[in-house]
Design a protein around this motif. Structure first.
Motif, PDB file in Angstrom:
ATOM      1  N   THR A 173       0.902  -1.280   0.156  1.00 60.28           N
ATOM      2  CA  THR A 173       0.027   0.046  -0.242  1.00 60.28           C
ATOM      3  C   THR A 173       1.089   0.782  -0.098  1.00 60.28           C
ATOM      4  OG1 THR A 173      -0.373   0.003   2.718  1.00 60.28           O
ATOM      5  CG2 THR A 173      -1.860  -1.483   1.044  1.00 60.28           C
ATOM      6  N   SER A 177       1.827   1.497  -4.786  1.00 62.26           N
ATOM      7  CA  SER A 177       0.921   0.416  -5.495  1.00 62.26           C
ATOM      8  C   SER A 177      -0.447   0.935  -5.355  1.00 62.26           C
ATOM      9  CB  SER A 177       1.034   0.020  -4.201  1.00 62.26           C
ATOM     10  OG  SER A 177       2.259  -1.349  -4.349  1.00 62.26           O
ATOM     11  N   LEU A 178      -0.923   2.098  -4.656  1.00 62.68           N
ATOM     12  CA  LEU A 178      -1.698   2.739  -4.275  1.00 62.68           C
ATOM     13  C   LEU A 178      -1.907   3.826  -5.963  1.00 62.68           C
ATOM     14  CD1 LEU A 178      -2.345   3.606  -0.727  1.00 62.68           C
ATOM     15  CD2 LEU A 178      -2.567   1.638  -1.623  1.00 62.68           C
ATOM     16  N   ALA A 193      -4.797  -6.909  -3.977  1.00 68.18           N
ATOM     17  CA  ALA A 193      -3.728  -6.555  -3.145  1.00 68.18           C
ATOM     18  C   ALA A 193      -3.739  -7.142  -2.266  1.00 68.18           C
ATOM     19  CB  ALA A 193      -4.372  -5.356  -2.429  1.00 68.18           C
ATOM     20  N   SER A 195      -0.775  -6.798   1.135  1.00 70.36           N
ATOM     21  CA  SER A 195      -0.071  -6.712   2.189  1.00 70.36           C
ATOM     22  C   SER A 195      -0.118  -7.208   3.593  1.00 70.36           C
ATOM     23  CB  SER A 195      -0.648  -5.182   2.371  1.00 70.36           C
ATOM     24  OG  SER A 195      -0.972  -4.843   4.092  1.00 70.36           O
ATOM     25  N   LYS A 200      -4.205  -2.089   6.591  1.00 65.13           N
ATOM     26  CA  LYS A 200      -3.736  -1.500   6.130  1.00 65.13           C
ATOM     27  C   LYS A 200      -4.754  -1.385   4.525  1.00 65.13           C
ATOM     28  CE  LYS A 200       1.033  -0.104   6.485  1.00 65.13           C
ATOM     29  NZ  LYS A 200       2.055  -0.138   6.457  1.00 65.13           N
ATOM     30  N   LEU A 201      -5.207  -3.113   4.590  1.00 60.96           N
ATOM     31  CA  LEU A 201      -5.768  -4.401   3.144  1.00 60.96           C
ATOM     32  C   LEU A 201      -7.542  -3.348   3.428  1.00 60.96           C
ATOM     33  CD1 LEU A 201      -4.606  -7.125   3.711  1.00 60.96           C
ATOM     34  CD2 LEU A 201      -4.259  -6.064   1.427  1.00 60.96           C
ATOM     35  N   ALA A 204      -7.103  -0.694   1.559  1.00 57.97           N
ATOM     36  CA  ALA A 204      -7.268  -1.135  -0.154  1.00 57.97           C
ATOM     37  C   ALA A 204      -8.379  -1.500  -0.914  1.00 57.97           C
ATOM     38  CB  ALA A 204      -6.531  -2.041  -0.335  1.00 57.97           C
ATOM     39  N   VAL A 212      -8.529  -9.161  -1.674  1.00 58.17           N
ATOM     40  CA  VAL A 212      -6.538  -8.388  -0.458  1.00 58.17           C
ATOM     41  C   VAL A 212      -6.422  -9.767   0.177  1.00 58.17           C
ATOM     42  CG1 VAL A 212      -7.820  -6.193   0.051  1.00 58.17           C
ATOM     43  CG2 VAL A 212      -8.748  -7.987   1.519  1.00 58.17           C
ATOM     44  N   ASP A 317      -0.403  10.147   3.591  1.00 57.66           N
ATOM     45  CA  ASP A 317      -0.357   9.470   5.122  1.00 57.66           C
ATOM     46  C   ASP A 317       0.104  10.683   5.459  1.00 57.66           C
ATOM     47  OD1 ASP A 317       0.002   7.131   6.340  1.00 57.66           O
ATOM     48  OD2 ASP A 317       1.401   8.443   7.031  1.00 57.66           O
ATOM     49  N   VAL A 338       0.592   4.925   4.291  1.00 59.23           N
ATOM     50  CA  VAL A 338      -0.226   4.149   3.435  1.00 59.23           C
ATOM     51  C   VAL A 338      -0.253   5.721   2.630  1.00 59.23           C
ATOM     52  CG1 VAL A 338      -2.290   3.590   3.147  1.00 59.23           C
ATOM     53  CG2 VAL A 338      -1.368   2.490   5.272  1.00 59.23           C
TER      54      VAL A 338
END
Length: 345
Positions: A173, A177-178, A193, A195, A200-201, A204, A212, A317, A338
């Motif tokens: 993340t 990636s994001l 995704a 992680s 964090k997932l 996502a 995820v 972030d 993130v």
């Protein structure tokens, strides 16, 4: 307006750690005929910035380097031959200063091969600048030059560009990636995704990931990816870790699929002790190394961002102040973030 004659900027008298950064006041010159003088409003950090500080970045960097490559700012003066920019325009500088159409044999990357952008004022060649989408703040726009453009180049400029209905695997993340997740969702693709963090997932998922996987709980995540795609595999993998995960990425992708290698977060160590060549041949894979992108790609990406305002809004972030640069680097190094870490100038 009266133009500044000096700028405060960070630089490395010696490498080894970001804690070696010092701030100095140095002269700034008026723009030459084909240059633009820009007031920096925001800078975003890259994993590359940590590698340069620690002397682990391939190719190294010039002496007394002003670091960082990703900025957003305001035009405050233009050279006499510049027609495309005017005072007050909001701009980002392209990471590769000599790459307009992906046609350069060189690597003039800001904050490495050439001086970077962690400075209050800086001149740029006019043709290396790109207009900021009108709906983005300076802080948001500062995240575009590397993280967003790398993701865009990977998914939409390759041998077989992403199309609606494709399945895409993203790792982690972080910023690239994001952006890959957001670009894939905006393009009508299905995203898986991974992680190491369930929290964090959740982010996502909120951004549009359909599936995820926590790779700490599911170490053989490639098998889970294949299962989620009914035994076929994904069409695209955005590979951010490099050697550490390439074997599983190859196992995750469908026959004839694409792996876009954009980072080395897993380090630059030996190739993993798995058969890579065999699967690449028999699965007829398309593996492509991505090194950010060109000015033309940047402009095209901004069209996509402007047409998908909510889906592609940059994820920030934390924002640090100019006198908190070392704290910003430390936060990036902690990997607690993130999305992007930004410095407000």
């Amino acid at each position: 307006m009266t133009l500044p004659t000096t700028t405060r900027q960070y630089s490395y008298p010696q490498f080894g750690s970001f804690n070696n950064l010092v701030i100095q006041e140095v002269p700034v010159s008026s723009p030459k005929a084909h240059e633009v003088l820009v007031k920096t409003h925001a800078v975003s950090l890259q994993f590359r910035d940590l590698m340069i500080a620690n002397t682990t970045y391939p190719g190294g960097a010039i002496e007394n380097l002003v670091p960082c490559s990703d900025m957003a700012g305001e035009v405050i003066a233009v050279g006499e031959d510049v027609k495309e920019w005017k005072v007050g325009d909001r701009v980002c500088a392209n990471f590769l200063q000599d790459t307009l159409h992906n046609d350069s044999p060189n690597d003039l990357g800001l904050g490495g091969a050439v001086q970077g952008v962690l400075t209050q004022y800086r001149t740029f060649p006019a043709e290396t600048l790109v207009a900021i989408p009108s709906h983005l703040s300076y802080e948001e726009a500062s995240t575009l030059p590397c993280a967003a453009l790398t993701a865009y180049n990977a998914l939409l400029s390759g041998y077989e560009p992403l199309k609606a209905g494709d399945k895409v695997l993203i790792q982690g993340t972080g910023g690239t990636s994001l952006f890959a997740l957001q670009i894939a969702v905006a393009s009508g693709a299905t995203v898986i995704a991974t992680s190491s963090s369930d929290e964090k997932l959740k982010i996502a998922t909120k951004l549009g990931a359909k599936h995820v996987i926590n790779y700490k709980k599911t170490p053989n995540w490639a098998a889970e990816v294949v299962k989620l795609t009914n035994g076929i595999g994904v069409d695209h993998v955005v590979e951010v870790a490099g050697n550490a995960t390439l074997g599983q990425s190859i196992a995750s992708v469908r026959k004839g699929g694409s792996i876009h290698i954009v980072g080395v977060l897993g380090g630059l160590g030996d190739v993993p002790a798995v058969d890579i060549v065999g699967p690449c041949i028999f699965k007829q894979l398309k593996i492509r190394g991505i090194y950010v992108g060109s000015v033309v790609q940047f402009k095209n990406m901004n069209k996509l961002i402007s047409a998908n305002v909510e889906a592609t809004r940059p994820i920030i972030d934390k924002v640090f102040q100019f006198d908190e640069v070392k704290a910003a680097y430390a936060h990036l190094e902690s990997q607690a973030h993130v999305g992007k870490v930004v410095i407000k100038i």
